[in-house]
Design a protein around this motif. Structure first.
Motif, PDB file in Angstrom:
ATOM      1  N   GLU A 119      26.295   2.299   5.830  1.00 43.64           N
ATOM      2  CA  GLU A 119      26.257   2.091   4.426  1.00 43.64           C
ATOM      3  C   GLU A 119      25.119   1.887   4.208  1.00 43.64           C
ATOM      4  O   GLU A 119      23.678   2.364   3.922  1.00 43.64           O
ATOM      5  CB  GLU A 119      26.117   0.065   5.018  1.00 43.64           C
ATOM      6  CG  GLU A 119      26.980  -0.561   6.115  1.00 43.64           C
ATOM      7  CD  GLU A 119      26.502  -2.150   6.975  1.00 43.64           C
ATOM      8  OE1 GLU A 119      25.728  -2.062   5.777  1.00 43.64           O
ATOM      9  OE2 GLU A 119      27.244  -2.684   6.976  1.00 43.64           O
ATOM     10  N   GLY A 120      25.539   1.184   2.221  1.00 42.27           N
ATOM     11  CA  GLY A 120      24.158   2.153   1.186  1.00 42.27           C
ATOM     12  C   GLY A 120      25.401   2.843   0.664  1.00 42.27           C
ATOM     13  O   GLY A 120      26.506   3.018   0.528  1.00 42.27           O
ATOM     14  N   GLU A 121      24.835   3.264  -0.902  1.00 43.61           N
ATOM     15  CA  GLU A 121      24.926   3.795  -1.596  1.00 43.61           C
ATOM     16  C   GLU A 121      25.151   5.227  -1.408  1.00 43.61           C
ATOM     17  O   GLU A 121      24.693   6.028  -1.190  1.00 43.61           O
ATOM     18  CB  GLU A 121      24.128   3.785  -3.082  1.00 43.61           C
ATOM     19  CG  GLU A 121      24.926   4.437  -4.294  1.00 43.61           C
ATOM     20  CD  GLU A 121      23.918   3.954  -5.461  1.00 43.61           C
ATOM     21  OE1 GLU A 121      23.342   5.030  -6.501  1.00 43.61           O
ATOM     22  OE2 GLU A 121      22.610   3.109  -5.205  1.00 43.61           O
ATOM     23  N   ARG A 122      26.716   5.624  -1.963  1.00 45.63           N
ATOM     24  CA  ARG A 122      26.965   6.671  -1.514  1.00 45.63           C
ATOM     25  C   ARG A 122      26.589   8.246  -2.449  1.00 45.63           C
ATOM     26  O   ARG A 122      26.086   8.080  -3.398  1.00 45.63           O
ATOM     27  CB  ARG A 122      28.395   7.347  -1.198  1.00 45.63           C
ATOM     28  CG  ARG A 122      28.795   6.021  -0.535  1.00 45.63           C
ATOM     29  CD  ARG A 122      28.764   6.457   1.060  1.00 45.63           C
ATOM     30  NE  ARG A 122      28.571   7.803   1.486  1.00 45.63           N
ATOM     31  CZ  ARG A 122      28.312   8.463   2.753  1.00 45.63           C
ATOM     32  NH1 ARG A 122      27.587   7.317   2.979  1.00 45.63           N
ATOM     33  NH2 ARG A 122      28.438   9.425   3.205  1.00 45.63           N
ATOM     34  N   GLU A 127      32.009   9.715  -1.800  1.00 45.30           N
ATOM     35  CA  GLU A 127      32.213   7.745  -1.379  1.00 45.30           C
ATOM     36  C   GLU A 127      33.104   7.510  -0.759  1.00 45.30           C
ATOM     37  O   GLU A 127      33.169   6.383  -0.502  1.00 45.30           O
ATOM     38  CB  GLU A 127      32.624   8.089  -3.259  1.00 45.30           C
ATOM     39  CG  GLU A 127      31.708   8.690  -4.637  1.00 45.30           C
ATOM     40  CD  GLU A 127      31.984  10.397  -4.899  1.00 45.30           C
ATOM     41  OE1 GLU A 127      31.113   9.566  -5.802  1.00 45.30           O
ATOM     42  OE2 GLU A 127      32.143  10.076  -4.094  1.00 45.30           O
ATOM     43  N   GLU A 128      33.634   7.779  -0.561  1.00 47.69           N
ATOM     44  CA  GLU A 128      34.830   7.335   0.815  1.00 47.69           C
ATOM     45  C   GLU A 128      34.413   7.861   1.850  1.00 47.69           C
ATOM     46  O   GLU A 128      34.841   6.665   2.882  1.00 47.69           O
ATOM     47  CB  GLU A 128      36.431   8.485   0.742  1.00 47.69           C
ATOM     48  CG  GLU A 128      36.642   8.286  -1.360  1.00 47.69           C
ATOM     49  CD  GLU A 128      36.588   7.187  -1.696  1.00 47.69           C
ATOM     50  OE1 GLU A 128      37.388   5.861  -1.038  1.00 47.69           O
ATOM     51  OE2 GLU A 128      36.708   6.476  -2.696  1.00 47.69           O
ATOM     52  N   GLN A 132      26.810   9.315   6.998  1.00 48.13           N
ATOM     53  CA  GLN A 132      25.725  10.232   7.593  1.00 48.13           C
ATOM     54  C   GLN A 132      25.196  11.391   7.761  1.00 48.13           C
ATOM     55  O   GLN A 132      24.386  11.919   9.040  1.00 48.13           O
ATOM     56  CB  GLN A 132      23.515   9.536   6.968  1.00 48.13           C
ATOM     57  CG  GLN A 132      22.480   9.806   7.024  1.00 48.13           C
ATOM     58  CD  GLN A 132      22.824  10.695   5.615  1.00 48.13           C
ATOM     59  OE1 GLN A 132      22.157   9.413   4.589  1.00 48.13           O
ATOM     60  NE2 GLN A 132      22.164  11.802   5.247  1.00 48.13           N
ATOM     61  N   ILE A 327      24.370   8.685   2.327  1.00 48.07           N
ATOM     62  CA  ILE A 327      23.975   7.639   0.772  1.00 48.07           C
ATOM     63  C   ILE A 327      22.634   8.468   0.167  1.00 48.07           C
ATOM     64  O   ILE A 327      21.770   8.858   0.492  1.00 48.07           O
ATOM     65  CB  ILE A 327      23.271   6.753   1.757  1.00 48.07           C
ATOM     66  CG1 ILE A 327      22.551   6.404   2.833  1.00 48.07           C
ATOM     67  CG2 ILE A 327      24.825   5.948   2.481  1.00 48.07           C
ATOM     68  CD1 ILE A 327      21.810   5.605   3.959  1.00 48.07           C
ATOM     69  N   THR A 328      22.471   7.628  -0.910  1.00 42.03           N
ATOM     70  CA  THR A 328      21.434   8.412  -1.978  1.00 42.03           C
ATOM     71  C   THR A 328      20.285   7.711  -1.286  1.00 42.03           C
ATOM     72  O   THR A 328      18.991   9.032  -1.897  1.00 42.03           O
ATOM     73  CB  THR A 328      21.689   7.754  -3.103  1.00 42.03           C
ATOM     74  OG1 THR A 328      21.747   5.967  -2.729  1.00 42.03           O
ATOM     75  CG2 THR A 328      23.051   7.891  -4.063  1.00 42.03           C
ATOM     76  N   SER A 329      19.865   7.163  -0.444  1.00 44.86           N
ATOM     77  CA  SER A 329      18.507   6.458   0.079  1.00 44.86           C
ATOM     78  C   SER A 329      17.995   7.665   0.915  1.00 44.86           C
ATOM     79  O   SER A 329      16.681   8.215   0.831  1.00 44.86           O
ATOM     80  CB  SER A 329      18.262   5.878   1.185  1.00 44.86           C
ATOM     81  OG  SER A 329      18.651   4.645   0.349  1.00 44.86           O
ATOM     82  N   ARG A 331      18.801  11.510  -0.456  1.00 44.65           N
ATOM     83  CA  ARG A 331      19.019  12.210  -0.835  1.00 44.65           C
ATOM     84  C   ARG A 331      18.696  13.941  -0.971  1.00 44.65           C
ATOM     85  O   ARG A 331      17.184  13.575  -0.551  1.00 44.65           O
ATOM     86  CB  ARG A 331      19.369  12.318  -2.092  1.00 44.65           C
ATOM     87  CG  ARG A 331      19.726  13.135  -3.470  1.00 44.65           C
ATOM     88  CD  ARG A 331      19.683  13.158  -4.685  1.00 44.65           C
ATOM     89  NE  ARG A 331      18.452  12.866  -5.006  1.00 44.65           N
ATOM     90  CZ  ARG A 331      17.361  13.013  -5.903  1.00 44.65           C
ATOM     91  NH1 ARG A 331      17.420  14.983  -5.281  1.00 44.65           N
ATOM     92  NH2 ARG A 331      16.209  13.122  -6.164  1.00 44.65           N
TER      93      ARG A 331
END
Length: 369
Positions: A119-122, A127-128, A132, A327-329, A331
């Motif tokens: 889960e989290g901002e992709r 995005e879909e 990870q 996810i962006t966490s 990157r």
């Protein structure tokens, strides 16, 4: 499982200014794209399915679970490791070249894992998905510090498929013998040729794997290690295997998982000094004295069929592993990671053009059975 270790370090928070676009990086990326496309086209012509430009030959395709530790120190409880939970994942052991070689050819070993249910901002382009990806190599540092140097190395020493297989086997023997000679001299210098072409007669499951390149780790910057901790795996570290047998690496993995369970730890090293632990130079090994690796999760793979033609169809042909799938966490950071984004996007497009099968992100491990 509870993890109670506390490390007295002061991790450095990420700042955009830490990432510096190199001069002529765009031109170098264009040249790299051309080189990788050429490798992919040659590889595809020599294989029965749409081949990757690198990491083509898989040796183990494994289903596993990742148990994220409880009570992690605050800087380590970030991203997908923020809360204790258990997540399924796929592991893919491979070797680096862009074509399928005999195992006696000396090449670095790689491990890619795809964690499901994240889960989290992709990140853009994923995005879909609910996955990870983490990519590892059995060496603590990348062979090139920049896009330009990586391109030069790729053109001259990266075992391109248009060189004859017999000649690459010959070169591999020279590299292996030279590495042993360098090791015997023990002059205290870790030479590049040893790092790139070290002797590879040992069991692939006993290796420790490193991300080499940094990633975002929530508010911080980190490198990741994948470390065997089960006694059965530790016993395989530096254990010789017969690489001159056909598919010796694959056989060693398949034989292990017939009846045994493998356990690894995911460990995180946080950046504490941007000058001594740069994110734009992946050849620099971050000091473990300044910032030790801290365990954040345990990965367990139970007995299974660790490789089969069906699993190869599902994973090798149907999945892609990219540090930019996530996810962006988490990157990716640095010039090497930026060029990887371009190369993986190009590879995905080429594979889609070459075959009807659709590359997709899995939502469960059911298809692996």
């Amino acid at each position: 499982m509870e993890q109670t270790s506390h490390i007295g370090i002061s991790p450095l928070k990420y700042q955009p200014g830490f990432e510096v676009l190199e001069e002529s990086e765009t031109q170098s990326r264009d040249n790299l794209q051309y080189t990788l496309r050429k490798i992919s086209e040659i590889s595809y012509g020599q294989s029965t399915y749409s081949a990757r430009s690198v990491h083509v030959k898989s040796h183990g395709l494994i289903s596993a679970e990742m148990e994220i530790y409880d009570n992690l120190p605050a800087p380590f409880a970030q991203g997908i490791f923020a809360k204790p939970k258990t997540l399924p994942l796929v592991m893919r052991f491979s070797t680096v070249p862009g074509d399928i070689l005999h195992d006696k050819t000396c090449t670095p070993r790689s491990l890619a894992i795809k964690v499901l249910g994240v889960e989290g901002e992709r990140l853009p382009g994923s995005e879909e998905a609910i996955t990870q990806d983490f990519l590892f190599v059995n060496g603590a540092s990348f062979m090139s510090s920049s896009v330009q140097v990586f391109l030069s190395n790729l053109k001259h020493i990266a075992c391109t498929p248009d060189t004859s297989t017999e000649f690459r086997h010959f070169l591999s023997h020279i590299f292996r013998s030279t590495a042993k000679l360098i090791d015997s001299l023990r002059n205290g210098q870790q030479l590049l040729i040893k790092n790139l072409h070290q002797a590879q007669e040992t069991n692939i499951l006993g290796e420790t794997y490193f991300s080499q390149d940094p990633i975002m780790y929530g508010n911080y910057m980190a490198k990741i290690a994948f470390v065997p901790i089960a006694p059965e795996l530790i016993a395989l570290t530096n254990k010789p295997i017969d690489l001159f047998a056909s598919d010796g690496l694959r056989k060693s993995i398949v034989d292990f998982f017939v009846s045994r369970t493998a356990v690894w730890e995911m460990r995180v090293q946080l950046c504490t000094d941007i000058h001594k632990m740069p994110i734009e130079d992946s050849t620099v090994i971050w000091s473990e004295e300044s910032s030790p690796y801290v365990p954040v999760a345990r990965i367990t793979a139970k007995p299974q069929i660790a490789w089969s033609p069906y699993r190869s169809h599902v994973v090798d042909e149907g999945m892609m592993f990219s540090p930019w799938h996530g996810i962006t966490s988490h990157r990716p950071l640095g010039s090497v990671m930026r060029l990887r984004k371009m190369s993986y996007e190009m590879a995905k497009k080429m594979r889609a053009e070459k075959e009807d099968a659709r590359i997709c992100e899995p939502t469960s491990l059911d298809d692996l059975c």
